[in-house]
Design an enzyme around this catalytic site. Structure first.
Site, PDB file in Angstrom:
ATOM      1  N   CYS A 105      -2.043   6.220  14.781  1.00 49.12           N
ATOM      2  CA  CYS A 105      -2.671   6.948  13.673  1.00 49.12           C
ATOM      3  C   CYS A 105      -4.183   6.742  13.580  1.00 49.12           C
ATOM      4  O   CYS A 105      -4.901   7.629  13.134  1.00 49.12           O
ATOM      5  CB  CYS A 105      -1.997   6.633  12.346  1.00 49.12           C
ATOM      6  N   LYS A 153       9.595  -0.418   7.887  1.00 47.82           N
ATOM      7  CA  LYS A 153       8.301  -0.051   7.325  1.00 47.82           C
ATOM      8  C   LYS A 153       8.500   1.164   6.438  1.00 47.82           C
ATOM      9  O   LYS A 153       9.003   2.199   6.892  1.00 47.82           O
ATOM     10  CB  LYS A 153       7.317   0.259   8.448  1.00 47.82           C
ATOM     11  N   SER A 168      -2.527  -3.725   2.131  1.00 47.18           N
ATOM     12  CA  SER A 168      -3.823  -3.531   1.484  1.00 47.18           C
ATOM     13  C   SER A 168      -3.710  -3.290  -0.020  1.00 47.18           C
ATOM     14  O   SER A 168      -4.461  -3.871  -0.803  1.00 47.18           O
ATOM     15  CB  SER A 168      -4.550  -2.366   2.154  1.00 47.18           C
ATOM     16  N   LYS A 199       7.661  -4.380   5.547  1.00 47.80           N
ATOM     17  CA  LYS A 199       6.353  -3.967   5.059  1.00 47.80           C
ATOM     18  C   LYS A 199       6.493  -2.794   4.115  1.00 47.80           C
ATOM     19  O   LYS A 199       7.199  -1.858   4.464  1.00 47.80           O
ATOM     20  CB  LYS A 199       5.514  -3.578   6.282  1.00 47.80           C
ATOM     21  N   TYR A 255      -4.325 -10.353   3.893  1.00 50.98           N
ATOM     22  CA  TYR A 255      -5.789 -10.338   3.821  1.00 50.98           C
ATOM     23  C   TYR A 255      -6.313 -11.565   3.068  1.00 50.98           C
ATOM     24  O   TYR A 255      -7.510 -11.816   3.042  1.00 50.98           O
ATOM     25  CB  TYR A 255      -6.266  -9.041   3.154  1.00 50.98           C
TER      26      TYR A 255
HETATM   27  C1  PBG Z   1      -0.491   1.915  11.090  1.00 51.42           C
HETATM   28  C2  PBG Z   1      -0.479   0.942   9.994  1.00 51.42           C
HETATM   29  C3  PBG Z   1      -0.653   1.106   8.605  1.00 51.42           C
HETATM   30  C4  PBG Z   1      -0.699  -0.177   8.058  1.00 51.42           C
HETATM   31  C5  PBG Z   1      -0.500  -1.072   9.097  1.00 51.42           C
HETATM   32  N1  PBG Z   1      -0.333  -0.366  10.279  1.00 51.42           N
HETATM   33  C6  PBG Z   1      -0.931   2.308   7.804  1.00 51.42           C
HETATM   34  C7  PBG Z   1       0.049   3.377   7.649  1.00 51.42           C
HETATM   35  O1  PBG Z   1       1.177   3.337   8.128  1.00 51.42           O
HETATM   36  O2  PBG Z   1      -0.367   4.360   7.040  1.00 51.42           O
HETATM   37  C8  PBG Z   1      -0.929  -0.519   6.611  1.00 51.42           C
HETATM   38  C9  PBG Z   1      -1.476  -1.866   6.364  1.00 51.42           C
HETATM   39  C10 PBG Z   1      -2.022  -2.073   5.000  1.00 51.42           C
HETATM   40  O3  PBG Z   1      -1.920  -1.232   4.078  1.00 51.42           O
HETATM   41  O4  PBG Z   1      -2.609  -3.145   4.789  1.00 51.42           O
HETATM   42  N2  PBG Z   1       0.511   2.835  11.132  1.00 51.42           N
END
Ligand code: PBG
Length: 324
Positions: A122, A195, A274, A248, A313
């Site tokens: 991505c 995820k 995040s 996650k 983080y």
């Molecule tokens: C990539 C990815 C994402 C995150 C980690 N790997 C973003 C998403 O899937 O949109 C999010 C990590 C975070 O929010 O700290 N696909």
């Protein structure tokens, strides 16, 4: 008649006693710090929605990694911000891509720091989706080739662990096969097995410049309402060869971490994403929460739920606090 014989407060009467009976311990060695690597040199650009987090050029990342190692933090996970994005996510599997160069630079300076790479498309696609678009949707099987090749170039550059986060079916098997065929049978796969399609990735998408340009990720990331499906995803990934699995986000999904812990024997990682980080900071800035205590309580809850590894983080400030 338990009371007054039984008084649980006796074991909470002082900090030394509380410490003695504490069931959950945090250690810096189980933290993994996410890092965003961008082109240029001397670049250290703060991410507005994530206080204290930066997009950093390779030289800055190397300096950061020296500090991370000194704090006893378990490792780093790298996310790349390429100089150009295209329909084919080309820089993701370019042996000289931003992440591949960063791995080599880190390994030259800190060979014993565990370097994990996020394997996803991505950040590299012009449309911001995690795979190849065919007829308006992400095509699963065509995407596997990009992922396998990206993982291979990461391993060739010296990555210790590869972590696919795209949620395509069959990616663990495809990556395992590609690594093994090329002499990297020793490189473990940490699979983002469960995820979720979460709103809590918002700040990351600013940090990694990876927001989808149309639609959303719900045809590949999981529905937040499902836990049985998470067990099935994890089981499939382990069958395909995942050495470790990840859940996650973390705090909104503690029940999923717990369910996975009771059912599977691999190490379990949880990603405090995040949005979880930014929420705590935002509340602290308003004077509504104490930052340090909220940080430690959130990490403790993730650990208590059953995660052995925490991607966070907060890795640096939490490690500093634990070391003090
Ligand atoms: C990539 C990815 C994402 C995150 C980690 N790997 C973003 C998403 O899937 O949109 C999010 C990590 C975070 O929010 O700290 N696909």
């Amino acid at each position: 008649m338990p009371f007054p014989i039984h008084r649980p407060r006796r074991l909470r009467s002082s900090e030394p006693i509380r410490r003695l009976v504490r069931e959950t311990q945090l250690t810096p060695s189980s933290f993994v710090l996410p890092l965003f690597v961008c082109p240029g040199s001397g670049v250290r650009r703060e991410i507005k929605s994530m206080p204290g987090q930066y997009q950093m050029s390779i030289d800055q990342i190397v300096a950061e990694c020296a500090e991370v190692r000194q704090l006893g933090i378990g490792g780093v996970i790298l996310f790349g911000i390429p100089s150009r994005k295209d329909e084919e996510a080309s820089e993701n599997y370019d042996p000289n891509g931003i992440v591949q160069r960063a791995i080599r630079a880190i390994k030259a300076e800190a060979p014993d720091l565990v370097v994990i790479t996020d394997v996803c498309n991505c950040e590299y696609t012009s449309h911001g989706h995690c795979g190849k678009i065919v007829n308006g949707d992400v095509d699963n099987d065509a995407t596997l080739e990009w992922l396998a090749q990206a993982a291979l170039t990461h391993a060739q550059a010296g990555a210790d662990i590869v972590a696919p986060s795209d949620m395509m079916d069959g990616r663990v098997a495809a990556i395992r096969r590609r690594l093994d065929e090329n002499g990297f049978s020793k490189v473990p796969i940490l699979s983002y097995a469960a995820k979720y399609a979460s709103v809590f990735y918002g700040p990351f998408r600013e940090a990694a410049e990876s927001a989808p340009q149309f639609g959303d990720r719900r045809t590949y990331q999981m529905d937040p309402a499902n836990v049985l499906e998470a067990m099935r995803e994890i089981e499939l990934d382990i069958e395909e060869g995942a050495d470790m699995i990840m859940i996650k986000p973390a705090m909104p999904y503690l029940d999923v971490i717990r369910a996975a812990r009771e059912r599977f024997d691999t190490p379990i990682a949880a990603y405090q994403v995040s949005g979880e980080f930014s929420m705590i900071h935002a509340a602290a800035r308003n004077g509504w929460l104490d930052l340090e205590r909220a940080m430690m309580e959130s990490l403790t809850s993730i650990r208590r739920a059953g995660a052995s590894i925490i991607l966070t983080y907060f890795a640096k400030p939490a490690a500093r606090l634990l070391g003090a």
